[in-house]
Design a protein around this motif. Structure first.
Motif, PDB file in Angstrom:
ATOM      1  N   ASP A  32      -2.570   0.468   7.939  1.00 17.59           N
ATOM      2  CA  ASP A  32      -3.223  -0.806   8.234  1.00 17.59           C
ATOM      3  C   ASP A  32      -4.126  -1.193   7.060  1.00 17.59           C
ATOM      4  O   ASP A  32      -4.753  -0.326   6.442  1.00 17.59           O
ATOM      5  N   PHE A  33      -4.187  -2.495   6.765  1.00 22.19           N
ATOM      6  CA  PHE A  33      -4.999  -2.911   5.622  1.00 22.19           C
ATOM      7  C   PHE A  33      -6.488  -2.944   5.966  1.00 22.19           C
ATOM      8  O   PHE A  33      -7.319  -2.420   5.221  1.00 22.19           O
ATOM      9  N   GLN A  34      -6.859  -3.568   7.096  1.00 19.58           N
ATOM     10  CA  GLN A  34      -8.262  -3.722   7.446  1.00 19.58           C
ATOM     11  C   GLN A  34      -8.723  -2.536   8.297  1.00 19.58           C
ATOM     12  O   GLN A  34      -8.384  -2.422   9.466  1.00 19.58           O
ATOM     13  N   THR A  81      -0.676  -5.843   7.802  1.00 23.99           N
ATOM     14  CA  THR A  81      -1.823  -6.734   7.597  1.00 23.99           C
ATOM     15  C   THR A  81      -1.620  -8.053   8.321  1.00 23.99           C
ATOM     16  O   THR A  81      -0.507  -8.546   8.458  1.00 23.99           O
TER      17      THR A  81
END
Length: 370
Positions: free
Chosen positions: A53-55, A83
């Protein structure tokens, strides 16, 4: 079993992705809801594909991937980013960090499964290719070892054949090889070359098979013409060996041709001097002379090590390469051990003999020369 690393701080998303991975044949999910825990587990953590996951807190996806890539074992692992951000800058940052694909939230199960199947097939193909490459590497190494073993056997057989005409003993031949290796090692040559010199140097006098028995086996002093005939063994030995495709036999040819050259250019057959003489020949010249002088002959007793070392020192810069003489002196402990382990008769390592007669000296120099 293909292991797919899933990293997402949202536990609902993480469980959802894990269930999807379980639908892929031959795959199992490896779940982490905290990027810090991922780094704490490394390098013991094993995975084949990563979905990140990016965040996330502490480390976002790009930062986590940058840390993961610090470990050599993970640098070629394919990574997919998940994302909700469609910003091109975010995607470029992910690509620059090493990501190969993206999934957009909310993740479509069908899209996820399709992309994972493609990645699993790619990784499986890469693994099989790596396995074949490793198998090929092992087979090549095995073939090289077998070829090398055959080369060494050829050298042993040729050396034994040469000894049937020459009165020198098999232990003399072995000693010259061991002495040459010790000098080469002390000189600073690489391990492989030192080993090659040990194997090739016993063939330094193989050209004596071409010398008429009346000259080779003569007990008395050689005439000028006979001495010239004896010197031809260097060229004969080189001619016997040089056409081989074996690098080991080519080295033996080089040694056979050059081990009677002198640093001052007064040797034979080509009156080479200084660095024009191959280093292998300069090394073997020292080893051969040391063994000739410390070994008893029918016309002289064995010289003591002390006498022989002093003689070699005196001829540094004239007969012998000074750098090789220095290497020889540093190698003396190894040389003396090889001497003790391969003596023909009573050990003479520390024995001091009375100075030889002028005639014996003259004939010993002749023995060195041929």
């Amino acid at each position: 079993m293909m292991r797919i690393l899933l990293v997402d701080d949202n536990k609902t998303n993480l469980i959802f992705l894990g269930k999807l991975v379980e639908k892929l044949a031959g795959c199992e999910p490896v779940l982490f809801d905290n990027p810090v825990d991922v780094l704490t587990t490394m390098p013991a953590l094993d995975f084949d594909i990563a979905v990140i996951d990016f965040q996330m807190p502490a480390y976002n996806g790009v930062e986590l991937l940058a840390e993961v890539r610090r470990f050599e074992k993970y640098r070629n692992k394919p990574v997919v980013f998940v994302t909700a951000d469609g910003d091109g800058a975010v995607r470029m940052a992910a690509l620059n960090a090493g990501a190969i694909d993206f999934l957009t939230k909310p993740v479509s199960p069908l899209e996820f499964l399709a992309r994972m199947r493609n990645l699993v097939a790619l990784v499986d193909a890469q693994n099989k290719l790596a396995d074949k490459a490793e198998w090929l590497r092992v087979e090549v190494q095995k073939a090289v070892r077998e070829l090398r073993s055959r080369e060494e056997e050829i050298i042993d057989r040729l050396t034994i054949a040469a000894s049937y005409k020459d009165a020198e003993t098999a232990k003399h031949i072995k000693r010259v090889g061991l002495y040459s290796e010790a000098i080469a090692r002390s000189y600073g040559l690489g391990e492989e070359l030192c080993n090659d010199i040990r194997l090739a140097s016993p063939m330094h006098d193989i050209g004596k098979v071409a010398i008429p028995d009346a000259v080779l086996l003569k007990k008395g002093r050689l005439s000028e013409q006979e001495f010239a005939t004896m010197q031809e063994h260097t060229i004969a030995g080189c001619n016997i060996l040089r056409e081989s495709n074996s690098s080991l036999l080519q080295l033996a040819a080089e040694i056979a041709r050059s081990h009677h050259e002198r640093w001052d250019g007064q040797g034979y057959p080509f009156r080479l001097s200084r660095e024009a003489i191959p280093l292998s020949g300069r090394i073997v010249a020292l080893a051969d002379n040391f063994d000739a002088l410390t070994t008893a002959r029918s016309y002289k007793p064995a010289w003591s090590v002390e006498q022989t070392v002093a003689h070699i020192r005196e001829r540094a810069g004239s007969q012998f390469d000074p750098a090789c003489v220095e290497a020889f002196e540093r190698a003396l402990p190894a040389i003396l051990k090889a001497m003790r382990d391969n003596i023909d008769g009573p050990a003479r390592v520390s024995q001091t003999v009375s100075p030889p007669s002028p005639e014996a000296v003259s004939r010993s120099w002749l023995a060195e020369a041929i």
